[in-house]
Design an enzyme around this catalytic site. Sequence first.
Site, short mmCIF file in Angstrom:
data_model
loop_
_atom_site.label_atom_id
_atom_site.label_comp_id
_atom_site.label_asym_id
_atom_site.label_seq_id
_atom_site.Cartn_x
_atom_site.Cartn_y
_atom_site.Cartn_z
N LYS A 1 46.37 70.18 53.86
CA LYS A 1 45.57 69.76 55.02
C LYS A 1 46.12 70.21 56.38
CE LYS A 1 42.36 68.31 53.95
NZ LYS A 1 41.31 69.15 53.30
N ARG B 1 50.70 70.76 61.15
CA ARG B 1 49.96 70.08 62.22
C ARG B 1 50.54 68.69 62.45
NH1 ARG B 1 43.97 68.73 59.89
NH2 ARG B 1 43.67 68.15 62.05
N SER C 1 44.05 63.07 57.26
CA SER C 1 43.24 64.11 56.63
C SER C 1 43.44 64.10 55.11
CB SER C 1 43.64 65.47 57.20
OG SER C 1 42.99 66.50 56.54
N TYR D 1 36.01 76.58 64.79
CA TYR D 1 35.76 78.01 64.89
C TYR D 1 35.29 78.58 63.54
CZ TYR D 1 37.36 78.77 69.65
OH TYR D 1 37.45 78.77 71.01
N LYS E 1 36.20 70.68 54.82
CA LYS E 1 37.13 70.94 55.93
C LYS E 1 36.49 70.46 57.22
CE LYS E 1 39.44 73.96 53.21
NZ LYS E 1 40.70 74.22 52.76
N GLY E 2 37.29 69.79 58.02
CA GLY E 2 36.77 69.30 59.29
C GLY E 2 35.92 68.04 59.15
N ARG E 3 36.24 67.24 58.14
CA ARG E 3 35.47 65.99 57.98
C ARG E 3 35.89 64.96 59.03
NH1 ARG E 3 36.36 65.76 51.51
NH2 ARG E 3 38.37 66.49 52.22
N PRO E 4 35.03 64.02 59.36
CA PRO E 4 35.42 62.99 60.33
C PRO E 4 36.57 62.13 59.80
CG PRO E 4 33.12 62.71 59.62
CD PRO E 4 33.66 63.87 58.88
N HIS E 5 37.47 61.77 60.69
CA HIS E 5 38.61 60.93 60.30
C HIS E 5 38.35 59.48 60.69
CE1 HIS E 5 41.79 64.40 60.27
NE2 HIS E 5 40.80 64.59 59.45
N1 LIG Z 1 38.15 76.69 61.73
C1 LIG Z 1 38.34 75.57 61.04
N2 LIG Z 1 37.31 74.99 60.38
C2 LIG Z 1 37.52 73.85 59.68
N3 LIG Z 1 38.73 73.24 59.57
C3 LIG Z 1 39.78 73.79 60.21
C4 LIG Z 1 39.63 74.96 60.97
N4 LIG Z 1 40.84 75.29 61.47
C5 LIG Z 1 41.68 74.36 61.06
N5 LIG Z 1 41.06 73.45 60.31
C6 LIG Z 1 41.72 72.29 59.72
O1 LIG Z 1 42.11 72.61 58.41
C7 LIG Z 1 42.21 71.38 57.71
C8 LIG Z 1 42.19 71.63 56.23
O2 LIG Z 1 43.41 72.23 55.90
P1 LIG Z 1 43.64 73.06 54.57
O3 LIG Z 1 42.75 74.25 54.59
O4 LIG Z 1 45.09 73.35 54.49
O5 LIG Z 1 43.17 72.05 53.47
S1 LIG Z 1 43.56 72.12 51.93
O6 LIG Z 1 44.88 71.54 51.78
O7 LIG Z 1 43.51 73.52 51.49
O8 LIG Z 1 42.52 71.28 51.29
C9 LIG Z 1 41.04 70.57 58.21
O9 LIG Z 1 41.39 69.21 58.15
P2 LIG Z 1 40.29 68.07 58.27
O10 LIG Z 1 39.76 68.18 59.68
O11 LIG Z 1 40.97 66.80 58.04
O12 LIG Z 1 39.27 68.36 57.24
C10 LIG Z 1 40.82 71.06 59.62
O13 LIG Z 1 41.18 70.17 60.63
#
Ligand SMILES: Nc1ncnc2c1ncn2[C@@H]1O[C@H](COP(=O)(O)OS(=O)(=O)O)[C@@H](OP(=O)(O)O)[C@H]1O
Length: 390
Positions: free
Chosen positions: A142, A221, A229, A333, A351-355
């Site tokens: 994450k 992060r 996350s 992005y 990815k990018g789900r609400p926390h």
């Molecule tokens: N461009 C873009 N789009 C969407 N999400 C982004 C992006 N850049 C970084 N992130 C952040 O990446 C988090 C997911 O990390 P990982 O890819 O390492 O996740 S995983 O471990 O492979 O499941 C994910 O965490 P969450 O927001 O908690 O879903 C994102 O915050």
Amino acid sequence: MLRATLKKNRTFGAIVILILLQMYYMFSPTLNVSEKTTSEALNRRNNPVCTDNQQPPRQPDDRNKTLSKVLNVTDAPAINDIAKDIHKYTSKSDIKMKEPEVFYGDCYAYSIAGMTKRTPEIMNMNGCEKRLPKAMIRGIKKCGTGILTKYLSLHPVVVIEGEVLAPPGPHFTADALDKWRLRMKWSSPRMLSMTGKPMGFTSGNIKNLLDQNAKVIIIIRDPVVRAISDYVHERGILLQKSSKALLPPFNEMVIKPETGEINGNVSIIANGRYIDKYQKMKNNFGPDRVLVLDGEAFIQDPLPIMKQTERFLGLSPFFKREHFQKSPETGFYCANVRERPHIACANPKIKGRPHPEINDAISKKLYDYYRPFSLELAKKAGIDFPWLFQ
Ligand SMILES: Nc1ncnc2c1ncn2[C@@H]1O[C@H](COP(=O)(O)OS(=O)(=O)O)[C@@H](OP(=O)(O)O)[C@H]1O
């Protein structure tokens, strides 16, 4: 006298015949049918319509031409209106789909549908082989590894295989390493073969078996945000399996009930002690061969981080501002490289789900817990990401 009577009768007969003929023409059925046919024909010419027994044409290219012929009119707008309706009758195979644009790399062809291997002849000519990775992303759950992996594969000379577990250490046999090599993507000699999430690299003799210049990237992060996350991610997985299998609330998972302290043993917490992972990589590959990237800055703007990565890997400068565009829907992005059309936005369902909001007291405890580990990392890795000092 006789002659006069005969003359009178003949005139009368002629009048009777004339009257009968008139009546015949007036009430004749033949005359009526012919009139009706004439008015129908006129009517049809003035109001052209497609009748049931006029089959709609099936070739889209000939559609207007054929319609003009059937209807005997040249009124283009009217034909176009009717042509629209003809789509209803046209099978899918009749409609010519636009071919997706294809871009060619040394070993793969790229299109909106994904990447496919090039022909054996071309791959052979370009020296495509499965090669051991020369660079790896040490995935920390994450932290953005998934997106970084995708963005790196936008570079014209990078091929990167996602989550391929390295053979279990600590003593890797040449055979096990070869099996791992075969799981990599095809690359030509000028390309950089990479992999994400190379588990098992933390110990053992693997470094000796790899290219001596092999490099490792770690993206990290804010550890508190990462823990949340991770929690959202695990909860999502459980919900997918069964709606009843819910995780306990976040607070209950991260706090020891008996002491009220942070429970450093649960993986949601342990995964954020980045110094442990960094230290192992540094011992294995050497400090100059490990790059630590700021995952928070990466979310805010991926371009500077991608440029930093390019420099570390010794790649030709490729990434530009126009290659990354913020999605108005998600605020994250998305990639925008014409030659790699299959890579765009991350799937917002994973990815990018609400926390969820966490309470201030728990948040403070978490930051207090992580601070010493983060400060140690800042010192040892020579980094100064602002959130490390919270
Ligand atoms: N461009 C873009 N789009 C969407 N999400 C982004 C992006 N850049 C970084 N992130 C952040 O990446 C988090 C997911 O990390 P990982 O890819 O390492 O996740 S995983 O471990 O492979 O499941 C994910 O965490 P969450 O927001 O908690 O879903 C994102 O915050």
